[in-house]
Design a protein around this motif. Structure first.
Motif, PDB file in Angstrom:
ATOM      1  N   PHE A 182       1.026  -1.356  -0.003  1.00 56.79           N
ATOM      2  CA  PHE A 182       0.258   0.013  -0.034  1.00 56.79           C
ATOM      3  C   PHE A 182       0.891   1.326  -0.081  1.00 56.79           C
ATOM      4  O   PHE A 182       0.489   2.175  -0.713  1.00 56.79           O
ATOM      5  N   ALA A 183       1.780   1.295   0.688  1.00 58.74           N
ATOM      6  CA  ALA A 183       2.780   2.536   0.993  1.00 58.74           C
ATOM      7  C   ALA A 183       3.300   3.021  -0.425  1.00 58.74           C
ATOM      8  O   ALA A 183       3.352   3.989  -1.034  1.00 58.74           O
ATOM      9  N   THR A 184       3.921   1.708  -1.161  1.00 58.85           N
ATOM     10  CA  THR A 184       4.503   2.227  -2.230  1.00 58.85           C
ATOM     11  C   THR A 184       3.793   2.619  -3.201  1.00 58.85           C
ATOM     12  O   THR A 184       3.799   3.275  -4.299  1.00 58.85           O
ATOM     13  N   TRP A 185       2.426   1.950  -3.488  1.00 51.85           N
ATOM     14  CA  TRP A 185       1.408   2.066  -4.335  1.00 51.85           C
ATOM     15  C   TRP A 185       0.769   3.650  -4.008  1.00 51.85           C
ATOM     16  O   TRP A 185       0.844   4.367  -5.141  1.00 51.85           O
ATOM     17  N   LYS A 186       0.717   3.873  -2.891  1.00 52.54           N
ATOM     18  CA  LYS A 186       0.196   5.015  -2.655  1.00 52.54           C
ATOM     19  C   LYS A 186       1.400   6.273  -3.030  1.00 52.54           C
ATOM     20  O   LYS A 186       0.870   7.163  -3.706  1.00 52.54           O
ATOM     21  N   ARG A 187       2.603   5.908  -2.773  1.00 52.85           N
ATOM     22  CA  ARG A 187       3.745   6.879  -3.203  1.00 52.85           C
ATOM     23  C   ARG A 187       3.817   7.029  -4.748  1.00 52.85           C
ATOM     24  O   ARG A 187       4.208   8.066  -5.428  1.00 52.85           O
ATOM     25  N   ASN A 188       3.535   5.800  -5.402  1.00 51.07           N
ATOM     26  CA  ASN A 188       3.502   5.937  -6.806  1.00 51.07           C
ATOM     27  C   ASN A 188       2.504   6.693  -7.415  1.00 51.07           C
ATOM     28  O   ASN A 188       2.264   7.319  -8.715  1.00 51.07           O
ATOM     29  N   LEU A 189       1.402   6.852  -6.566  1.00 44.53           N
ATOM     30  CA  LEU A 189       0.236   7.642  -7.102  1.00 44.53           C
ATOM     31  C   LEU A 189       0.349   9.194  -6.733  1.00 44.53           C
ATOM     32  O   LEU A 189      -0.039  10.227  -7.492  1.00 44.53           O
ATOM     33  N   THR A 190       1.163   9.388  -5.802  1.00 42.08           N
ATOM     34  CA  THR A 190       1.411  10.927  -5.465  1.00 42.08           C
ATOM     35  C   THR A 190       2.086  11.774  -6.224  1.00 42.08           C
ATOM     36  O   THR A 190       3.245  11.183  -6.634  1.00 42.08           O
ATOM     37  N   ALA A 191       1.651  12.842  -6.825  1.00 44.09           N
ATOM     38  CA  ALA A 191       2.531  13.598  -7.703  1.00 44.09           C
ATOM     39  C   ALA A 191       3.367  14.603  -6.893  1.00 44.09           C
ATOM     40  O   ALA A 191       2.879  15.046  -5.776  1.00 44.09           O
ATOM     41  N   PRO A 192       4.497  14.833  -7.370  1.00 41.05           N
ATOM     42  CA  PRO A 192       5.557  15.626  -6.271  1.00 41.05           C
ATOM     43  C   PRO A 192       4.967  17.177  -6.639  1.00 41.05           C
ATOM     44  O   PRO A 192       4.320  17.477  -7.399  1.00 41.05           O
ATOM     45  N   ALA A 193       5.754  18.001  -5.751  1.00 43.30           N
ATOM     46  CA  ALA A 193       5.182  19.214  -5.593  1.00 43.30           C
ATOM     47  C   ALA A 193       5.729  20.060  -6.959  1.00 43.30           C
ATOM     48  O   ALA A 193       6.994  19.330  -7.413  1.00 43.30           O
ATOM     49  N   GLY A 194       5.511  20.797  -7.661  1.00 40.38           N
ATOM     50  CA  GLY A 194       6.208  21.322  -8.654  1.00 40.38           C
ATOM     51  C   GLY A 194       5.127  21.713  -9.903  1.00 40.38           C
ATOM     52  O   GLY A 194       5.463  22.234 -11.025  1.00 40.38           O
ATOM     53  N   GLY A 195       3.946  21.605  -9.713  1.00 39.55           N
ATOM     54  CA  GLY A 195       2.962  21.857 -10.484  1.00 39.55           C
ATOM     55  C   GLY A 195       2.484  20.473 -11.464  1.00 39.55           C
ATOM     56  O   GLY A 195       2.901  19.675 -11.541  1.00 39.55           O
ATOM     57  N   ALA A 196       1.607  20.822 -12.436  1.00 37.97           N
ATOM     58  CA  ALA A 196       1.285  19.859 -13.453  1.00 37.97           C
ATOM     59  C   ALA A 196       2.098  19.338 -14.400  1.00 37.97           C
ATOM     60  O   ALA A 196       2.539  18.151 -14.563  1.00 37.97           O
ATOM     61  N   ALA A 197       3.216  20.154 -14.824  1.00 39.16           N
ATOM     62  CA  ALA A 197       4.065  19.692 -15.600  1.00 39.16           C
ATOM     63  C   ALA A 197       5.197  18.746 -15.006  1.00 39.16           C
ATOM     64  O   ALA A 197       5.385  17.774 -15.541  1.00 39.16           O
ATOM     65  N   ALA A 198       5.527  19.257 -13.867  1.00 38.23           N
ATOM     66  CA  ALA A 198       6.522  18.371 -13.016  1.00 38.23           C
ATOM     67  C   ALA A 198       5.867  16.769 -12.674  1.00 38.23           C
ATOM     68  O   ALA A 198       6.314  15.829 -12.937  1.00 38.23           O
ATOM     69  N   ALA A 199       4.440  17.193 -12.392  1.00 39.06           N
ATOM     70  CA  ALA A 199       3.743  15.743 -12.059  1.00 39.06           C
ATOM     71  C   ALA A 199       3.389  14.863 -13.381  1.00 39.06           C
ATOM     72  O   ALA A 199       3.886  13.822 -13.056  1.00 39.06           O
ATOM     73  N   ALA A 200       3.305  15.638 -14.223  1.00 39.67           N
ATOM     74  CA  ALA A 200       3.274  14.657 -15.699  1.00 39.67           C
ATOM     75  C   ALA A 200       4.472  13.799 -16.060  1.00 39.67           C
ATOM     76  O   ALA A 200       4.543  12.942 -16.280  1.00 39.67           O
ATOM     77  N   LYS A 201       5.474  14.655 -15.834  1.00 41.86           N
ATOM     78  CA  LYS A 201       6.861  14.119 -16.070  1.00 41.86           C
ATOM     79  C   LYS A 201       7.279  12.872 -15.181  1.00 41.86           C
ATOM     80  O   LYS A 201       7.991  11.847 -15.546  1.00 41.86           O
TER      81      LYS A 201
END
Length: 120
Positions: A38-57
């Protein structure tokens, strides 16, 4: 309540909460080539800070199907590893099977009848 929250609540002993450590399961990594929890799966879902462009990459999952497959992997790994060890009604394999069925049901409800997540 989110699907993951519901699954975490059902997993009262936090069996799937964190990655399996070698000291917890003898020879686990000989049987399981791609661990998931669960922790790894949740981490993989969570987008990092830095806006949509960073999250998409840096998003781990490009599709809902990819995220669903890793969620399934949590329970399928448990069933595979425990199939010969726990062959009784209260087994870890049975818990994993029940959680997998719950995850499939809830995701079908969330995603609609057409889903996006295949039933296996």
């Amino acid at each position: 309540m989110s699907v993951l929250s519901e699954l975490e609540n059902f997993d009262a002993n936090d069996i799937f909460a964190q990655p399996v450590r070698p000291s917890q399961a003898y020879n686990y990594f000989s049987f399981i080539g791609r661990p998931m929890d669960f922790a790894t799966w949740k981490r993989n879902l969570t987008a990092p800070a830095g806006g949509a462009a960073a999250a998409a990459k840096s998003a781990r999952y490009a599709t809902v199907q990819a995220a669903y497959e890793d969620l399934q992997r949590i329970f399928l790994n448990c069933m595979h590893y425990n199939q010969e060890i726990d062959d009784h009604q209260g087994s870890l394999a049975k818990l994993a099977k029940d959680l997998l069925a719950l995850a499939q049901k809830r995701l079908r409800e969330v995603l609609g009848a057409g889903g996006g997540a295949k039933k296996t």
